[in-house]
Design a protein around this motif. Structure first.
Motif, short mmCIF file in Angstrom:
data_model
loop_
_atom_site.label_atom_id
_atom_site.label_comp_id
_atom_site.label_asym_id
_atom_site.label_seq_id
_atom_site.Cartn_x
_atom_site.Cartn_y
_atom_site.Cartn_z
N UNK A 1 0.82 -1.21 0.00
CA UNK A 1 0.00 0.00 0.00
C UNK A 1 0.86 1.26 0.00
N UNK A 2 2.06 1.18 0.57
CA UNK A 2 2.94 2.34 0.58
C UNK A 2 3.40 2.70 -0.83
N UNK A 3 3.56 1.69 -1.69
CA UNK A 3 4.06 1.94 -3.04
C UNK A 3 2.93 2.06 -4.06
N UNK A 4 1.77 1.46 -3.78
CA UNK A 4 0.62 1.57 -4.66
C UNK A 4 -0.62 1.83 -3.81
N UNK A 5 -0.98 3.11 -3.66
CA UNK A 5 -2.05 3.50 -2.74
C UNK A 5 -3.42 2.96 -3.15
N UNK A 6 -3.57 2.52 -4.39
CA UNK A 6 -4.89 2.14 -4.88
C UNK A 6 -5.19 0.65 -4.73
N UNK A 7 -4.28 -0.11 -4.14
CA UNK A 7 -4.62 -1.48 -3.79
C UNK A 7 -5.72 -1.46 -2.73
N UNK A 8 -6.71 -2.32 -2.89
CA UNK A 8 -7.86 -2.31 -1.99
C UNK A 8 -8.18 -3.75 -1.64
N UNK A 9 -8.17 -4.07 -0.35
CA UNK A 9 -8.34 -5.45 0.09
C UNK A 9 -9.71 -6.02 -0.27
N UNK A 10 -10.71 -5.15 -0.53
CA UNK A 10 -12.05 -5.64 -0.88
C UNK A 10 -12.12 -6.12 -2.33
N UNK A 11 -11.13 -5.73 -3.16
CA UNK A 11 -11.12 -6.19 -4.55
C UNK A 11 -10.57 -7.61 -4.61
N UNK A 12 -10.93 -8.31 -5.63
CA UNK A 12 -10.31 -9.61 -5.91
C UNK A 12 -9.06 -9.34 -6.74
N UNK A 13 -8.03 -8.77 -6.09
CA UNK A 13 -6.87 -8.31 -6.83
C UNK A 13 -5.70 -9.27 -6.78
N UNK A 14 -5.91 -10.50 -6.33
CA UNK A 14 -4.83 -11.47 -6.33
C UNK A 14 -4.40 -11.82 -4.92
N UNK A 15 -3.78 -12.95 -4.80
CA UNK A 15 -3.37 -13.45 -3.50
C UNK A 15 -2.08 -12.78 -3.03
N UNK A 16 -1.89 -12.75 -1.73
CA UNK A 16 -0.64 -12.29 -1.15
C UNK A 16 0.30 -13.50 -1.05
N UNK A 17 1.29 -13.52 -1.90
CA UNK A 17 2.29 -14.58 -1.90
C UNK A 17 3.62 -14.00 -1.44
N UNK A 18 4.52 -14.88 -1.05
CA UNK A 18 5.88 -14.42 -0.81
C UNK A 18 6.70 -14.60 -2.09
N UNK A 19 7.76 -13.86 -2.20
CA UNK A 19 8.70 -14.01 -3.31
C UNK A 19 10.02 -14.54 -2.75
N UNK A 20 10.70 -15.33 -3.55
CA UNK A 20 11.97 -15.91 -3.13
C UNK A 20 13.09 -15.34 -4.01
N UNK A 21 13.98 -14.60 -3.38
CA UNK A 21 15.16 -14.09 -4.06
C UNK A 21 16.22 -15.19 -3.99
N UNK A 22 16.22 -16.05 -5.00
CA UNK A 22 17.09 -17.22 -4.95
C UNK A 22 18.55 -16.82 -4.88
N UNK A 23 18.94 -15.82 -5.67
CA UNK A 23 20.33 -15.42 -5.69
C UNK A 23 20.47 -14.04 -6.29
N UNK A 24 21.23 -13.19 -5.64
CA UNK A 24 21.64 -11.91 -6.21
C UNK A 24 23.16 -11.81 -6.16
N UNK A 25 23.77 -11.60 -7.31
CA UNK A 25 25.20 -11.36 -7.41
C UNK A 25 25.41 -9.92 -7.85
N UNK A 26 26.25 -9.18 -7.15
CA UNK A 26 26.46 -7.78 -7.50
C UNK A 26 27.90 -7.38 -7.25
#
Length: 290
Positions: A178-203
């Motif tokens: 919500x901090x990055x996209x103020x228009x997300x609304x929990x009452x909408x069917x806007x998709x599930x809350x999943x986690x993301x896996x950062x398998x590897x970052x090389x920098x």
């Protein structure tokens, strides 16, 4: 509030925030929240025992009945060992939204040491995710991730060559989104809350400062995402609303964070180039330049 003693310090902070949003589909709505953060520790790496403890609690609610509460905790301790320092970090992030919860537990043992101007921190991150209810549908955690960093101080802190190999689980929590996209609304069917896996970052890159005025941090690298978070859009009665999407993808990136700090001017900039192997579809492909 802050209190200091000979071998450490403690602090406590509280905050209130309000976010008001209006769109053509749901009208006006407001989110109210508060947070409390506490810290105690002695981060001095030259001390016989360095330690840090951080606690964070937050609550956010809206008039339509939505609420989310979250808790974060982290503890770190380090002791001298041989030519370096052995440290262990353990932590958790817990989130409860409308009666369901998701959380993760992680531990990072690491050993840091210096070879002249080269500073190495060799660690492994262990992470696991748990949940209850239907609001969250997390992917299986990666369980084990690298936590390796190297810094080569060519000109003290004015020019440092850096490299890292990292990864970890990311809980995509509603309050954060919500901090990055103020228009997300929990009452909408806007998709599930999943986690993301950062398998590897090389920098790898360089950071430093010029005359303690201009500071810079430039790095380039590669990230492999599993179930990475993406934004999309769907039409609902001819009104477009945000949609959460997820995909496995690879990302090549270049980041520049820089700024100028003086008594008369304080300015910062963050520039990012990115290239993925995604094709346009229901989800928006991440912008190549931001």
């Amino acid at each position: 509030a802050r209190y200091d003693w000979a071998s450490g310090s403690a602090s406590l902070a509280a905050a209130y925030d309000n976010l008001s949003v209006k769109d053509n589909l749901s009208g006006a709505r407001a989110y109210n929240g508060f947070s409390v953060k506490g810290h105690a520790g002695n981060p001095d790496r030259d001390a016989p025992l360095s330690y840090d403890v951080l606690l964070d609690y937050g609550y956010k609610a809206a008039a339509e009945g939505f609420y989310e509460s979250r808790f974060g905790g982290l503890a770190q301790a380090g002791v001298p060992l041989g030519r370096g320092r052995l440290s262990v970090t353990v932590g958790t992030d817990l989130d409860k939204m409308e009666g369901n919860f998701v959380g993760n537990l992680y531990a990072i043992p690491s050993y840091g040491f210096a070879l002249d101007a080269l500073h190495l921190d060799l660690g492994i991150r262990f992470s696991g995710i748990f949940r209850s209810g239907d609001n969250y549908h997390p992917e299986t955690s990666g369980l084990v991730f690298p936590a390796v960093k190297a810094d080569w101080y060519l000109l003290e802190d004015q020019l440092v060559v850096q490299a890292a190999a990292t990864g970890g689980d990311h809980l995509n929590l509603y309050g954060d989104l919500l901090e990055t996209n103020h228009f997300l609304f929990s009452a909408y069917d806007w998709g599930s809350l999943d986690n993301s896996v950062e398998r590897l970052t090389l920098s790898a890159g360089v950071r430093g400062n010029v005359a303690e005025r201009f500071h810079y941090d430039l790095k380039a690298g590669y990230t492999r995402w599993r179930n990475g978070l993406l934004y999309g859009s769907v039409s609902f009665f001819d009104v477009y609303r945000p949609l959460l999407c997820y995909a496995d993808y690879n990302l090549l990136f270049a980041d520049l964070v820089c700024g100028w700090k003086s008594s008369s001017l304080d300015a910062d900039a963050h520039l990012r180039l990115g290239k993925t192997n995604l094709e346009a579809g229901e989800a928006f492909v991440p912008a190549s330049f931001t």
